[in-house]
Design a protein around this motif. Structure first.
Motif, PDB file in Angstrom:
ATOM      1  N   PRO A 298     -16.071 -35.544  14.733  1.00  0.00           N
ATOM      2  CA  PRO A 298     -16.599 -35.928  16.274  1.00  0.00           C
ATOM      3  C   PRO A 298     -17.263 -37.112  16.095  1.00  0.00           C
ATOM      4  O   PRO A 298     -17.790 -37.576  15.019  1.00  0.00           O
TER       5      PRO A 298
ATOM      6  N   VAL B  36     -22.044 -37.015  20.034  1.00  0.00           N
ATOM      7  CA  VAL B  36     -21.757 -35.794  20.848  1.00  0.00           C
ATOM      8  C   VAL B  36     -22.834 -35.686  22.062  1.00  0.00           C
ATOM      9  O   VAL B  36     -24.128 -36.080  21.747  1.00  0.00           O
TER      10      VAL B  36
ATOM     11  N   HIS C  31     -17.192 -44.540  21.205  1.00  0.00           N
ATOM     12  CA  HIS C  31     -16.172 -43.074  21.609  1.00  0.00           C
ATOM     13  C   HIS C  31     -17.203 -41.853  21.472  1.00  0.00           C
ATOM     14  O   HIS C  31     -17.986 -41.781  20.665  1.00  0.00           O
TER      15      HIS C  31
ATOM     16  N   VAL D 237     -17.932 -37.484  22.514  1.00  0.00           N
ATOM     17  CA  VAL D 237     -17.181 -36.247  23.040  1.00  0.00           C
ATOM     18  C   VAL D 237     -18.268 -35.288  23.421  1.00  0.00           C
ATOM     19  O   VAL D 237     -19.401 -35.218  23.015  1.00  0.00           O
ATOM     20  N   SER D 238     -17.795 -34.232  24.392  1.00  0.00           N
ATOM     21  CA  SER D 238     -18.987 -33.350  24.706  1.00  0.00           C
ATOM     22  C   SER D 238     -19.117 -32.135  23.560  1.00  0.00           C
ATOM     23  O   SER D 238     -18.123 -31.989  22.852  1.00  0.00           O
TER      24      SER D 238
ATOM     25  N   ASP E   4     -16.582 -29.458  24.182  1.00  0.00           N
ATOM     26  CA  ASP E   4     -15.017 -29.925  23.356  1.00  0.00           C
ATOM     27  C   ASP E   4     -15.075 -29.925  22.077  1.00  0.00           C
ATOM     28  O   ASP E   4     -14.076 -29.599  21.273  1.00  0.00           O
TER      29      ASP E   4
ATOM     30  N   VAL F  98     -11.873 -35.729  16.830  1.00  0.00           N
ATOM     31  CA  VAL F  98     -12.157 -35.372  18.208  1.00  0.00           C
ATOM     32  C   VAL F  98     -12.843 -36.144  19.171  1.00  0.00           C
ATOM     33  O   VAL F  98     -13.735 -36.692  18.440  1.00  0.00           O
ATOM     34  N   GLY F  99     -12.252 -36.224  20.043  1.00  0.00           N
ATOM     35  CA  GLY F  99     -13.194 -37.349  21.198  1.00  0.00           C
ATOM     36  C   GLY F  99     -12.514 -37.281  22.497  1.00  0.00           C
ATOM     37  O   GLY F  99     -11.317 -36.628  22.743  1.00  0.00           O
ATOM     38  N   ASP F 100     -13.320 -37.657  23.623  1.00  0.00           N
ATOM     39  CA  ASP F 100     -12.803 -37.608  24.642  1.00  0.00           C
ATOM     40  C   ASP F 100     -11.432 -38.411  25.000  1.00  0.00           C
ATOM     41  O   ASP F 100     -11.333 -39.409  24.341  1.00  0.00           O
ATOM     42  N   ASP F 101     -10.557 -37.730  25.950  1.00  0.00           N
ATOM     43  CA  ASP F 101      -9.339 -38.375  25.934  1.00  0.00           C
ATOM     44  C   ASP F 101      -9.438 -39.945  26.711  1.00  0.00           C
ATOM     45  O   ASP F 101      -8.678 -40.700  26.215  1.00  0.00           O
TER      46      ASP F 101
ATOM     47  N   THR G  60      -7.188 -39.502  18.718  1.00  0.00           N
ATOM     48  CA  THR G  60      -7.282 -37.780  18.702  1.00  0.00           C
ATOM     49  C   THR G  60      -5.886 -37.324  18.916  1.00  0.00           C
ATOM     50  O   THR G  60      -5.664 -36.182  19.181  1.00  0.00           O
TER      51      THR G  60
ATOM     52  N   SER H 246      -9.501 -32.617  26.292  1.00  0.00           N
ATOM     53  CA  SER H 246     -10.866 -32.918  26.723  1.00  0.00           C
ATOM     54  C   SER H 246     -11.167 -32.228  27.864  1.00  0.00           C
ATOM     55  O   SER H 246     -10.206 -32.206  28.840  1.00  0.00           O
TER      56      SER H 246
END
Length: 330
Positions: A160, A163, A197, A199-200, A203, A223-226, A278, A288
């Motif tokens: 990630p 976050v 970038h 990410v929650s 997610d 992993v990361g927000d779309d 991702t 996400s």
């Protein structure tokens, strides 16, 4: 019913991970030192085993006693942690290590698994505890996962970037929520187009389960927000989530220098864009959470907490002095 062992599990990403596996029908055991309040203490499908994951004997005893199906390693900060865990849990259905986007050494856009070079890690780096060696240590943990997979261990890594979300004790994102929620005008460094970038936490947790259930041994998954908003967009999104209107004041490095502040003094500012590809994770069926949903939960949690994030950025009076300077110049 399948049994998941979460090494960590009570603070931020680990807490979301426990919730993710519970929601998916797993029984869960948390293994940690018990230094923080356990939010699952009264949950009938969550057990807690106290122990220090850096103590090999304690971790090995837990592995023998618990015999988990899946192991999620939330608190492996040194390469030796990963080497030890992949040895102890060599027979589990899946061992997933939380690595980091910081493990990448090349400044490319985007950063891709298997293509973008990883940080080198010296023997000194491997035992250091400073932020300067965080990326190299995480990269060496990735290599430990790859080596374990070559020995037949079903080990994988998830990387990630920064976050955000409920329970975020780093308070980096809280800084911006606090500013937006309490002031009509705020300063954003640069022109607001810098990209880091994000990410929650929710997610990241769903990615960990997806990789545990569907990933391939020896693979790492970003992993990361779309959608990756730039900082100015994040501020606007936060304002929407807070149901408030703000005026954004952009300030260059030179303008910030007038009050002895630099661009890097603001949280989630990065001079060169940091973007993770991702597609590999999404090919496993992962998606996400929409920003509106993720931010609504994040803002609600922020308001219910005592977190402000103010120590992560310039003081408010400094920000106000800067805006006065800018008005005078204008």
């Amino acid at each position: 019913m399948t049994h998941a062992l979460i090494i960590g599990g009570t603070r931020f990403i680990g807490r979301h991970t426990v919730e993710e596996f519970l929601d998916a029908g797993y029984d869960v055991t948390i293994f940690n030192r018990g230094n923080h309040e356990n939010p699952f203490a009264d949950h009938d499908r969550v057990d807690h085993v106290e122990g220090d994951r850096t103590n090999e004997a304690e971790l090995r005893r837990a592995g023998l006693d618990l015999d988990p199906d899946i192991v999620i390693d939330c608190v492996a900060y040194y390469p030796r942690d990963v080497h030890t865990a992949t040895d102890i849990f060599s027979d589990v259905d899946a061992y997933v290590y939380i690595s980091s986007g910081a493990s990448y050494d090349e400044e490319t856009i985007p950063k891709r698994e298997g293509e973008t070079a990883l940080c080198e890690c010296s023997a000194e780096d491997a035992i250091d505890d400073s932020m300067e060696t965080y990326g190299p240590r995480k990269a060496e943990g990735d290599r430990a996962v790859f080596a374990a997979a070559n020995r037949g261990v079903n080990a994988m890594a998830v990387r990630p970037p920064v976050v955000y979300g409920p329970h975020d004790y780093t308070e980096r994102f809280d800084y911006w929520i606090d500013r937006v929620d309490n002031h009509d005008r705020i300063v954003v460094p640069g022109d607001g187009t810098n990209l880091w970038h994000l990410v929650s936490g929710k997610d990241v947790a769903s990615a960990l389960r997806t990789v545990a259930e569907k990933g391939e041994a020896g693979e790492a998954y970003n992993v990361g927000d779309d959608h990756a908003p730039v900082l100015g967009e994040w501020v606007d999104h936060i304002a929407d989530a807070c149901d408030t209107d703000i005026e954004t004041v952009f300030a260059s490095a030179r303008e910030l220098g007038a009050v002895d502040v630099s661009l890097d003094d603001f949280p989630i500012y990065r001079g060169y864009p940091h973007l993770l590809d991702t597609n590999k994770l999404r090919s496993l069926g992962w998606e996400s959470t929409p920003h509106e949903e993720a931010l609504a939960e994040t803002v609600a949690d922020h308001r219910d907490s005592e977190r402000t994030g103010r120590e992560n950025g310039p003081e408010r009076d400094t920000e106000e002095r800067l805006m006065e300077v800018l008005e005078t110049v204008a």
